[in-house]
Design a protein around this motif. Sequence first.
Motif, PDB file in Angstrom:
ATOM      1  N   ASN A 191       0.913  -1.098  -0.214  1.00  0.00           N
ATOM      2  CA  ASN A 191      -0.073   0.059  -0.090  1.00  0.00           C
ATOM      3  C   ASN A 191       1.074   1.470   0.052  1.00  0.00           C
ATOM      4  N   GLN A 192       1.796   1.271   0.929  1.00  0.00           N
ATOM      5  CA  GLN A 192       2.735   2.250   0.919  1.00  0.00           C
ATOM      6  C   GLN A 192       3.386   2.560  -0.256  1.00  0.00           C
ATOM      7  N   LEU A 193       4.201   1.541  -0.695  1.00  0.00           N
ATOM      8  CA  LEU A 193       4.841   1.717  -2.152  1.00  0.00           C
ATOM      9  C   LEU A 193       4.131   2.011  -3.362  1.00  0.00           C
ATOM     10  N   TYR A 194       2.709   1.602  -3.330  1.00  0.00           N
ATOM     11  CA  TYR A 194       2.083   1.805  -4.285  1.00  0.00           C
ATOM     12  C   TYR A 194       1.629   3.403  -4.335  1.00  0.00           C
ATOM     13  N   MET A 195       1.111   3.968  -3.278  1.00  0.00           N
ATOM     14  CA  MET A 195       0.981   5.196  -3.059  1.00  0.00           C
ATOM     15  C   MET A 195       2.147   6.136  -3.164  1.00  0.00           C
ATOM     16  N   MET A 196       3.168   5.689  -2.618  1.00  0.00           N
ATOM     17  CA  MET A 196       4.395   6.631  -2.816  1.00  0.00           C
ATOM     18  C   MET A 196       4.807   6.671  -4.558  1.00  0.00           C
ATOM     19  N   GLU A 197       4.745   5.538  -5.113  1.00  0.00           N
ATOM     20  CA  GLU A 197       5.283   5.716  -6.688  1.00  0.00           C
ATOM     21  C   GLU A 197       4.119   6.466  -7.316  1.00  0.00           C
ATOM     22  N   GLN A 198       2.782   6.132  -7.118  1.00  0.00           N
ATOM     23  CA  GLN A 198       1.807   6.870  -7.691  1.00  0.00           C
ATOM     24  C   GLN A 198       1.788   8.400  -7.514  1.00  0.00           C
ATOM     25  N   MET A 199       2.184   8.757  -6.343  1.00  0.00           N
ATOM     26  CA  MET A 199       2.344  10.242  -6.032  1.00  0.00           C
ATOM     27  C   MET A 199       3.532  10.868  -6.850  1.00  0.00           C
ATOM     28  N   ARG A 200       4.412  10.085  -6.684  1.00  0.00           N
ATOM     29  CA  ARG A 200       5.655  10.568  -7.401  1.00  0.00           C
ATOM     30  C   ARG A 200       5.467  10.799  -8.958  1.00  0.00           C
ATOM     31  N   ASN A 201       4.574   9.780  -9.480  1.00  0.00           N
ATOM     32  CA  ASN A 201       4.215   9.927 -10.971  1.00  0.00           C
ATOM     33  C   ASN A 201       3.567  11.252 -11.291  1.00  0.00           C
ATOM     34  N   GLN A 202       2.558  11.347  -9.940  1.00  0.00           N
ATOM     35  CA  GLN A 202       1.805  12.595 -10.186  1.00  0.00           C
ATOM     36  C   GLN A 202       2.426  13.918 -10.037  1.00  0.00           C
ATOM     37  N   VAL A 203       3.436  14.085  -9.141  1.00  0.00           N
ATOM     38  CA  VAL A 203       4.440  15.175  -9.060  1.00  0.00           C
ATOM     39  C   VAL A 203       5.109  15.449 -10.430  1.00  0.00           C
ATOM     40  N   ASN A 204       5.436  14.481 -11.044  1.00  0.00           N
ATOM     41  CA  ASN A 204       6.288  14.661 -12.233  1.00  0.00           C
ATOM     42  C   ASN A 204       5.507  14.827 -13.348  1.00  0.00           C
TER      43      ASN A 204
END
Length: 517
Positions: free
Chosen positions: A324-337
Motif C-alpha cells: 500500500n505504502q509503496l504503491y501510493m508513494m510511486e503513484q504520488m511521485r508519478n503525479q508530481v512529475n
Amino acid sequence: MDLKSYINECKKHWRWFAATLATTLIAAILFLLMFAPRYERSATVLIKDENGGGGLLSSMSSNMGMLAGLAGINIASNVSNEMEIMSSPALLMEVVNRLGLDTRYATYDGLMKRDLWEETLPVKLTFPKLTDKDGAYLKMDLRQDGTFTLYKMRKNKDKLSGEVEGKINTVCQTPIGPVSVIATKYFKKVMDEKGEMTIRITKEKKYDQVERCMEQLDIDLTDDQTSIIHIGYRDQIAERAELIINTLINVYQEAWMNDKKNTANISTQFINERIKDIEQELSGLDKDIAQFKGSNLMPDYEEAAKMFMTNASLTYEQQVKVNNQLYMMEQMRNQVNHTEGTNQVLPANLLPDNENVAKQINEYNKLQLQRNQMAENSSDNNPLVKDLDVQLGSMRKAIVNSLDHCVAQLRASQKAVNREDQKLKQQISAAPSAVTKVLPAERQHKIIEALYIYLLEKREENSLTQIYNSQNLRIVSPPMGKIKPVFPKKGRTLAAAFLLGLCIPACIIYMRQRKKE
C-alpha cells in the motif's frame, strides 16, 4: 501678575472674546455644513476549527489553548491567517467589482457634498473603453424628461473640453470614450422630487478604490483567546457600509470553498484513476483463478490454506502495508512529475504514515494557491509570481527527492518481506501442486483487494470532508451600528469651537501681561 488683575484685563477686552467666539463657532458650523456625516457598521464572525471540532485532536488542541491562556501564552492559530486573507486587496477588488464601487456619484446639498446611492441615485454610468488603470471625472446636468448634458470632463489628469447632450438609456460618444447612461428604478421618484439636478461622477482607478476601501475597513480579533473576528467599515451611507461588509464575507467564503473544492477534486480525481486501474487488475485475477479451478477440478484445500495463513499472517500483514505504502508513494511521485509546470495543487491527504512528505505537499499547495490567486489578479509575468514559481520549483524538487527516498526504503522493506515469504513457501512444498499454483494468485488478489478497499475508504473520507467543510465561519452578529454618525459629532465640534474661542484671547492677554512685567 495676580489672578484678579488678569481677570480684570480679560473683562476689558471682552470684545476679543466675543469676536473669537463668533469666529470659531461660525467655522465649526461651516465645518458641520460642509462635511457629510460618516456612519460605522460592524459585524462579528466566528472562524471555525478546520479539524472539525469533535475529534480527540481537536479536544486536545482546545484544552491546550485553555492552559496556554491561563499561563499567559498566546498560541498561534489559523485565525490570524484568515484575517489577513479577509483584508487582502484581492478580495476587496472582487467586492469593488460586484458592487461597482469604482464609480461614485455625488451632488451638493447646500455646502455639503453628499454621495448618491440606491434610492437617491437616478442613473448609473458605465465606461466600456476605460481600463482598471484609467480614471475619469465629469459633471452631468440631468433633467426630469431624461435628457442630460455632460461637461467638465477629465480623463486621468487630462482636462477635456466640450459638452455632450444625450438621453438616458443610450450610449453617447464623449471625449472620454463611449459612456452608457442607464436609468435606475428610482429615476422617476428622484426626478419628480428634484426636477433637475447636477451630478458629479467620478470613475476611480480600481486599485485606488481598493486602497480607499482598505482605509475604511477595520478587521481585528475581539479577544486574544477567541476565534471571533470583528469587521468594521465606515462610510457616508450606512446601507452601503452594511452591503460592503456582507459582500466581503460572501466573497471570502466563496474563495475558501473554491480552494477546498479544488484540492478535494484533485484528490478525488487521483483516487478514481487508481481505482480504475485496480479494478481492471482485480477483474483479470478473478478470471484467472476461476479458469484454473475449473480446469483442474481442485479439491477442498481450505485446511491447508488456513494452516499456511496462520503461519504467514504476520508476513501477509507486512506485505499489505508495504505494498500500500509503496504503491501510493510511486503513484504520488508519478503525479508530481506529471503535473510539473501546470500550476496545480497536489493531493495532500493520500500518503499513509508519512507526515514529512504530507507536510511538504501541504506547504506546496498553500504556496501554489497563493501564486495562482496572484497570477489571476495580475499576470504570469508579475515579478512576485515569477519569484513564487522559482520557490515552487524548488519545493517540487524537494518533494520528488523525499518521495524517491521513501520509495527506496519501501522497496528495501518489500524485498525483505518477500524473502520471508519465500521461506514460508518452502514449508508447504509438500502440498499438492495445484494448491501451490493457485494460492499465490489468491494471495495477490487479497493484497490488491485490500488496496482497493483502502482507496474506496479514502474517496469516501474525501467526500465527507468536502461536505462537512462547506463553511469555515459563522456569522455571530450581522452588520449593524448606531443611528447617529461617528463623524463629525455636532456636540463635540461646537464644544471644541467654544473652548478654542475662549482660549485664544485668554492666551494672548496672558502673553501681553507677561511681556509688560
